[in-house]
Motif scaffolding. Structure first.
Motif, PDB file in Angstrom:
ATOM      1  N   TYR A 155       1.824  14.344  -0.720  1.00 23.41           N
ATOM      2  CA  TYR A 155       0.519  13.713  -0.606  1.00 23.41           C
ATOM      3  C   TYR A 155       0.625  12.580   0.406  1.00 23.41           C
ATOM      4  O   TYR A 155       1.652  11.893   0.472  1.00 23.41           O
ATOM      5  CB  TYR A 155       0.069  13.159  -1.961  1.00 23.41           C
ATOM      6  CG  TYR A 155       0.024  14.205  -3.047  1.00 23.41           C
ATOM      7  CD1 TYR A 155       1.156  14.520  -3.785  1.00 23.41           C
ATOM      8  CD2 TYR A 155      -1.150  14.906  -3.312  1.00 23.41           C
ATOM      9  CE1 TYR A 155       1.131  15.502  -4.763  1.00 23.41           C
ATOM     10  CE2 TYR A 155      -1.193  15.885  -4.290  1.00 23.41           C
ATOM     11  CZ  TYR A 155      -0.046  16.177  -5.014  1.00 23.41           C
ATOM     12  OH  TYR A 155      -0.083  17.149  -5.982  1.00 23.41           O
ATOM     13  N   TYR A 156      -0.464  12.395   1.157  1.00 27.76           N
ATOM     14  CA  TYR A 156      -0.456  11.376   2.203  1.00 27.76           C
ATOM     15  C   TYR A 156      -1.764  10.590   2.198  1.00 27.76           C
ATOM     16  O   TYR A 156      -2.838  11.147   1.992  1.00 27.76           O
ATOM     17  CB  TYR A 156      -0.285  12.018   3.584  1.00 27.76           C
ATOM     18  CG  TYR A 156       1.006  12.779   3.746  1.00 27.76           C
ATOM     19  CD1 TYR A 156       1.071  14.153   3.507  1.00 27.76           C
ATOM     20  CD2 TYR A 156       2.169  12.123   4.129  1.00 27.76           C
ATOM     21  CE1 TYR A 156       2.263  14.849   3.643  1.00 27.76           C
ATOM     22  CE2 TYR A 156       3.368  12.807   4.272  1.00 27.76           C
ATOM     23  CZ  TYR A 156       3.396  14.167   4.021  1.00 27.76           C
ATOM     24  OH  TYR A 156       4.580  14.852   4.153  1.00 27.76           O
ATOM     25  N   ALA A 157      -1.631   9.309   2.477  1.00 28.36           N
ATOM     26  CA  ALA A 157      -2.817   8.499   2.697  1.00 28.36           C
ATOM     27  C   ALA A 157      -3.381   8.821   4.075  1.00 28.36           C
ATOM     28  O   ALA A 157      -2.637   9.245   4.972  1.00 28.36           O
ATOM     29  CB  ALA A 157      -2.455   7.012   2.604  1.00 28.36           C
ATOM     30  N   GLU A 203       0.837  -1.189   0.000  1.00 29.02           N
ATOM     31  CA  GLU A 203       0.000   0.000   0.000  1.00 29.02           C
ATOM     32  C   GLU A 203       0.878   1.248   0.000  1.00 29.02           C
ATOM     33  O   GLU A 203       1.939   1.302   0.600  1.00 29.02           O
ATOM     34  CB  GLU A 203      -0.925   0.019   1.217  1.00 29.02           C
ATOM     35  CG  GLU A 203      -0.218   0.085   2.553  1.00 29.02           C
ATOM     36  CD  GLU A 203      -1.172   0.270   3.723  1.00 29.02           C
ATOM     37  OE1 GLU A 203      -2.369   0.458   3.496  1.00 29.02           O
ATOM     38  OE2 GLU A 203      -0.687   0.241   4.868  1.00 29.02           O
ATOM     39  N   GLY A 204       0.384   2.247  -0.705  1.00 22.61           N
ATOM     40  CA  GLY A 204       1.083   3.518  -0.749  1.00 22.61           C
ATOM     41  C   GLY A 204       0.665   4.388   0.424  1.00 22.61           C
ATOM     42  O   GLY A 204      -0.492   4.373   0.837  1.00 22.61           O
ATOM     43  N   GLY A 205       1.648   5.150   0.936  1.00 20.09           N
ATOM     44  CA  GLY A 205       1.355   5.988   2.087  1.00 20.09           C
ATOM     45  C   GLY A 205       1.648   7.456   1.866  1.00 20.09           C
ATOM     46  O   GLY A 205       0.949   8.318   2.409  1.00 20.09           O
ATOM     47  N   ARG A 230       1.156  11.994  10.869  1.00 18.12           N
ATOM     48  CA  ARG A 230       2.205  11.290  11.612  1.00 18.12           C
ATOM     49  C   ARG A 230       3.465  11.074  10.769  1.00 18.12           C
ATOM     50  O   ARG A 230       4.558  10.957  11.305  1.00 18.12           O
ATOM     51  CB  ARG A 230       1.688   9.947  12.120  1.00 18.12           C
ATOM     52  CG  ARG A 230       0.529  10.085  13.112  1.00 18.12           C
ATOM     53  CD  ARG A 230       0.103   8.727  13.667  1.00 18.12           C
ATOM     54  NE  ARG A 230      -0.373   7.845  12.616  1.00 18.12           N
ATOM     55  CZ  ARG A 230       0.268   6.767  12.205  1.00 18.12           C
ATOM     56  NH1 ARG A 230       1.433   6.429  12.770  1.00 18.12           N
ATOM     57  NH2 ARG A 230      -0.245   6.012  11.254  1.00 18.12           N
ATOM     58  N   PHE A 231       3.302  10.997   9.464  1.00 21.10           N
ATOM     59  CA  PHE A 231       4.438  10.801   8.556  1.00 21.10           C
ATOM     60  C   PHE A 231       4.666  12.084   7.766  1.00 21.10           C
ATOM     61  O   PHE A 231       3.716  12.776   7.394  1.00 21.10           O
ATOM     62  CB  PHE A 231       4.172   9.662   7.574  1.00 21.10           C
ATOM     63  CG  PHE A 231       4.176   8.282   8.172  1.00 21.10           C
ATOM     64  CD1 PHE A 231       4.151   8.074   9.544  1.00 21.10           C
ATOM     65  CD2 PHE A 231       4.214   7.165   7.345  1.00 21.10           C
ATOM     66  CE1 PHE A 231       4.158   6.805  10.091  1.00 21.10           C
ATOM     67  CE2 PHE A 231       4.227   5.881   7.868  1.00 21.10           C
ATOM     68  CZ  PHE A 231       4.188   5.710   9.258  1.00 21.10           C
ATOM     69  N   THR A 232       5.929  12.381   7.501  1.00 18.62           N
ATOM     70  CA  THR A 232       6.284  13.537   6.699  1.00 18.62           C
ATOM     71  C   THR A 232       7.306  13.126   5.647  1.00 18.62           C
ATOM     72  O   THR A 232       8.349  12.561   5.982  1.00 18.62           O
ATOM     73  CB  THR A 232       6.878  14.660   7.557  1.00 18.62           C
ATOM     74  OG1 THR A 232       5.938  15.046   8.561  1.00 18.62           O
ATOM     75  CG2 THR A 232       7.197  15.877   6.692  1.00 18.62           C
ATOM     76  N   ILE A 233       6.997  13.412   4.396  1.00 19.72           N
ATOM     77  CA  ILE A 233       7.916  13.113   3.304  1.00 19.72           C
ATOM     78  C   ILE A 233       8.609  14.399   2.886  1.00 19.72           C
ATOM     79  O   ILE A 233       7.995  15.475   2.856  1.00 19.72           O
ATOM     80  CB  ILE A 233       7.179  12.456   2.116  1.00 19.72           C
ATOM     81  CG1 ILE A 233       8.174  11.935   1.077  1.00 19.72           C
ATOM     82  CG2 ILE A 233       6.167  13.400   1.500  1.00 19.72           C
ATOM     83  CD1 ILE A 233       7.518  11.059   0.003  1.00 19.72           C
ATOM     84  N   SER A 234       9.898  14.305   2.596  1.00 19.03           N
ATOM     85  CA  SER A 234      10.658  15.481   2.184  1.00 19.03           C
ATOM     86  C   SER A 234      11.771  15.034   1.248  1.00 19.03           C
ATOM     87  O   SER A 234      12.050  13.839   1.125  1.00 19.03           O
ATOM     88  CB  SER A 234      11.238  16.208   3.397  1.00 19.03           C
ATOM     89  OG  SER A 234      12.138  15.368   4.100  1.00 19.03           O
ATOM     90  N   SER A 235      12.392  15.999   0.608  1.00 16.91           N
ATOM     91  CA  SER A 235      13.463  15.655  -0.323  1.00 16.91           C
ATOM     92  C   SER A 235      14.632  16.609  -0.184  1.00 16.91           C
ATOM     93  O   SER A 235      14.468  17.772   0.201  1.00 16.91           O
ATOM     94  CB  SER A 235      12.946  15.662  -1.762  1.00 16.91           C
ATOM     95  OG  SER A 235      12.570  16.974  -2.143  1.00 16.91           O
TER      96      SER A 235
END
Length: 125
Positions: free
Chosen positions: A60-62, A48-50, A68-73
């Motif tokens: 984008y987040y599920a 599953e994608g999150g 609770r989750f943070t995506i960064s680059s």
């Protein structure tokens, strides 16, 4: 060929935090649309994608991870991170990062072109 390498997995207690990294090689993405996504697959369950991040920095987040989750680059390092906090035992899974060269910002795994080998995250109760 593009290679993705995940790292940062491990064992953590419920309520704890982990930061996963996804390092991309042979890929710069300069001037192109793309998306890097984080997926997970728990034992006996479908992948599953999150979360995902596009080349322009949109994230984008599920619902299951939102807040609770943070995506960064870090473009200079060609690395995408996933900061996970308030982890729950049900987050135990193998976590994969993947690259979609079309930049679709999707959680559907079939749109992604390249995958890493995964990193194990185990959350103990």
């Amino acid at each position: 060929e593009v290679q993705l390498v995940e790292s940062g997995g491990g064992l953590v207690q419920a309520g704890g935090s982990l930061r996963l990294s996804c390092a991309a090689s042979e890929f710069t993405g300069d001037g192109d649309d793309y998306t890097i996504g984080w997926f997970r697959q728990a034992p006996g369950k479908e992948r599953e994608g999150g979360s995902c991040i596009t080349n322009d920095g949109s994230t984008y987040y599920a619902d299951s991870v939102k807040g609770r989750f943070t995506i960064s680059s870090d473009d200079a390092k060609n690395t995408v991170y996933l900061q996970m906090s308030s982890l729950k035992p049900e987050a135990t899974a193998i976590y994969y990062c993947a690259l979609d060269e079309a930049g679709l910002s999707s959680f559907k795994d079939f749109v992604y072109d390249y995958w890493g080998q995964g990193t194990q995250v185990t959350v103990s109760s």
